[in-house]
Design a protein around this motif. Structure first.
Motif, PDB file in Angstrom:
ATOM      1  N   GLU A  12      50.154  -2.740 -29.163  1.00  0.00           N
ATOM      2  CA  GLU A  12      50.868  -1.552 -28.674  1.00  0.00           C
ATOM      3  C   GLU A  12      52.346  -1.602 -29.074  1.00  0.00           C
ATOM      4  O   GLU A  12      52.924  -0.602 -29.491  1.00  0.00           O
ATOM      5  CB  GLU A  12      50.741  -1.464 -27.152  1.00  0.00           C
ATOM      6  N   PHE A  13      52.949  -2.773 -28.967  1.00  0.00           N
ATOM      7  CA  PHE A  13      54.348  -2.941 -29.350  1.00  0.00           C
ATOM      8  C   PHE A  13      54.528  -2.693 -30.840  1.00  0.00           C
ATOM      9  O   PHE A  13      55.438  -1.974 -31.262  1.00  0.00           O
ATOM     10  CB  PHE A  13      54.841  -4.345 -28.975  1.00  0.00           C
ATOM     11  N   VAL A  14      53.635  -3.269 -31.648  1.00  0.00           N
ATOM     12  CA  VAL A  14      53.725  -3.086 -33.098  1.00  0.00           C
ATOM     13  C   VAL A  14      53.547  -1.610 -33.454  1.00  0.00           C
ATOM     14  O   VAL A  14      54.255  -1.077 -34.311  1.00  0.00           O
ATOM     15  CB  VAL A  14      52.704  -3.977 -33.838  1.00  0.00           C
ATOM     16  N   SER A  15      52.640  -0.935 -32.783  1.00  0.00           N
ATOM     17  CA  SER A  15      52.456   0.507 -33.013  1.00  0.00           C
ATOM     18  C   SER A  15      53.715   1.282 -32.676  1.00  0.00           C
ATOM     19  O   SER A  15      54.099   2.219 -33.390  1.00  0.00           O
ATOM     20  CB  SER A  15      51.285   1.033 -32.182  1.00  0.00           C
ATOM     21  N   ASP A  16      54.358   0.907 -31.566  1.00  0.00           N
ATOM     22  CA  ASP A  16      55.623   1.556 -31.186  1.00  0.00           C
ATOM     23  C   ASP A  16      56.689   1.333 -32.253  1.00  0.00           C
ATOM     24  O   ASP A  16      57.435   2.252 -32.599  1.00  0.00           O
ATOM     25  CB  ASP A  16      56.124   1.032 -29.837  1.00  0.00           C
ATOM     26  N   VAL A  17      56.774   0.117 -32.777  1.00  0.00           N
ATOM     27  CA  VAL A  17      57.745  -0.194 -33.832  1.00  0.00           C
ATOM     28  C   VAL A  17      57.428   0.601 -35.090  1.00  0.00           C
ATOM     29  O   VAL A  17      58.322   1.178 -35.713  1.00  0.00           O
ATOM     30  CB  VAL A  17      57.795  -1.713 -34.131  1.00  0.00           C
ATOM     31  N   GLU A  18      56.150   0.679 -35.452  1.00  0.00           N
ATOM     32  CA  GLU A  18      55.751   1.447 -36.638  1.00  0.00           C
ATOM     33  C   GLU A  18      56.172   2.905 -36.502  1.00  0.00           C
ATOM     34  O   GLU A  18      56.693   3.497 -37.456  1.00  0.00           O
ATOM     35  CB  GLU A  18      54.239   1.350 -36.849  1.00  0.00           C
ATOM     36  N   ALA A  19      55.965   3.479 -35.329  1.00  0.00           N
ATOM     37  CA  ALA A  19      56.361   4.873 -35.109  1.00  0.00           C
ATOM     38  C   ALA A  19      57.873   5.016 -35.178  1.00  0.00           C
ATOM     39  O   ALA A  19      58.394   5.977 -35.747  1.00  0.00           O
ATOM     40  CB  ALA A  19      55.838   5.358 -33.755  1.00  0.00           C
ATOM     41  N   TYR A  20      58.593   4.052 -34.627  1.00  0.00           N
ATOM     42  CA  TYR A  20      60.054   4.096 -34.599  1.00  0.00           C
ATOM     43  C   TYR A  20      60.655   4.028 -36.003  1.00  0.00           C
ATOM     44  O   TYR A  20      61.637   4.711 -36.304  1.00  0.00           O
ATOM     45  CB  TYR A  20      60.584   2.948 -33.739  1.00  0.00           C
ATOM     46  N   PRO A  29      56.899  -3.389 -39.796  1.00  0.00           N
ATOM     47  CA  PRO A  29      57.509  -3.865 -38.557  1.00  0.00           C
ATOM     48  C   PRO A  29      58.129  -5.252 -38.735  1.00  0.00           C
ATOM     49  O   PRO A  29      59.180  -5.549 -38.180  1.00  0.00           O
ATOM     50  CB  PRO A  29      56.348  -3.909 -37.569  1.00  0.00           C
ATOM     51  N   LYS A  30      57.498  -6.098 -39.548  1.00  0.00           N
ATOM     52  CA  LYS A  30      58.018  -7.452 -39.799  1.00  0.00           C
ATOM     53  C   LYS A  30      59.427  -7.390 -40.387  1.00  0.00           C
ATOM     54  O   LYS A  30      60.326  -8.104 -39.927  1.00  0.00           O
ATOM     55  CB  LYS A  30      57.071  -8.189 -40.745  1.00  0.00           C
ATOM     56  N   GLU A  31      59.634  -6.529 -41.379  1.00  0.00           N
ATOM     57  CA  GLU A  31      60.963  -6.399 -41.986  1.00  0.00           C
ATOM     58  C   GLU A  31      61.991  -5.905 -40.972  1.00  0.00           C
ATOM     59  O   GLU A  31      63.121  -6.387 -40.934  1.00  0.00           O
ATOM     60  CB  GLU A  31      60.917  -5.429 -43.164  1.00  0.00           C
ATOM     61  N   PHE A  32      61.600  -4.932 -40.155  1.00  0.00           N
ATOM     62  CA  PHE A  32      62.510  -4.365 -39.167  1.00  0.00           C
ATOM     63  C   PHE A  32      62.892  -5.406 -38.113  1.00  0.00           C
ATOM     64  O   PHE A  32      64.071  -5.580 -37.790  1.00  0.00           O
ATOM     65  CB  PHE A  32      61.859  -3.152 -38.503  1.00  0.00           C
TER      66      PHE A  32
END
Length: 66
Positions: A12-20, A29-32
């Motif tokens: 869920e956290f990774v999905s949130d980061v992907e959307a952000y 998300p890894k790069e961010f």
């Protein structure tokens, strides 16, 4: 032998980061997350121990940290 390790994050956290970062110049998300960690480590402002504890508690309450 690999020079890397694995960090587990809730999907869920990774999905949130992907959307952000959808419209940002980060490829994953890894790069961010790496960018944010490095920026924080290089920052001279830093956070206090109390702030770090508060953040950790909030992340636990949200289920991001066990």
């Amino acid at each position: 032998m690999s020079d890397y390790t694995t960090v587990s994050l809730k999907k869920e956290f990774v999905s949130d980061v992907e959307a952000y970062i959808e419209d940002e110049p980060f490829g994953s998300p890894k790069e961010f997350i790496k960018h944010l960690v490095i920026r924080e480590m290089e920052s001279e402002d830093g956070i206090s121990d109390d702030e770090a504890r508060d953040i950790g508690q909030k992340l636990r309450e949200l289920g991001y940290v066990e």
